[in-house]
Scaffold this motif. Structure first.
Motif, short mmCIF file in Angstrom:
data_model
loop_
_atom_site.label_atom_id
_atom_site.label_comp_id
_atom_site.label_asym_id
_atom_site.label_seq_id
_atom_site.Cartn_x
_atom_site.Cartn_y
_atom_site.Cartn_z
N SER A 2 102.54 31.84 42.91
CA SER A 2 101.54 31.54 44.55
C SER A 2 100.41 32.97 44.57
N TRP A 4 100.39 35.45 47.11
CA TRP A 4 101.27 36.13 47.75
C TRP A 4 101.37 37.43 46.60
N ARG A 5 102.30 36.19 46.15
CA ARG A 5 102.61 36.65 44.08
C ARG A 5 101.89 37.43 43.21
#
Length: 52
Positions: A2, A4-5
């Motif tokens: 993702s 965010w990762r």
């Protein structure tokens, strides 16, 4: 992997791989202490691996 990762792996790499196991966190933490860029690269490689 993702977005965010990826952002988290750039800002603080060990936190991005916290759910991948203690060994991964330890490796990324050591590489981050030795140099920020190797830690980011290791975190992105670990996050991109579909087997874990």
């Amino acid at each position: 992997m993702s977005v965010w990762r990826v952002i988290l792996s750039v800002l603080f790499p060990p936190l991005a791989v916290i759910d991948k196991g203690c060994g991964s966190v330890l490796i990324v933490l050591i590489l981050t202490v030795l140099g920020w860029i190797p830690g980011v690269i290791a975190a992105l490689i670990i996050l991109n691996n579909p087997n874990t």
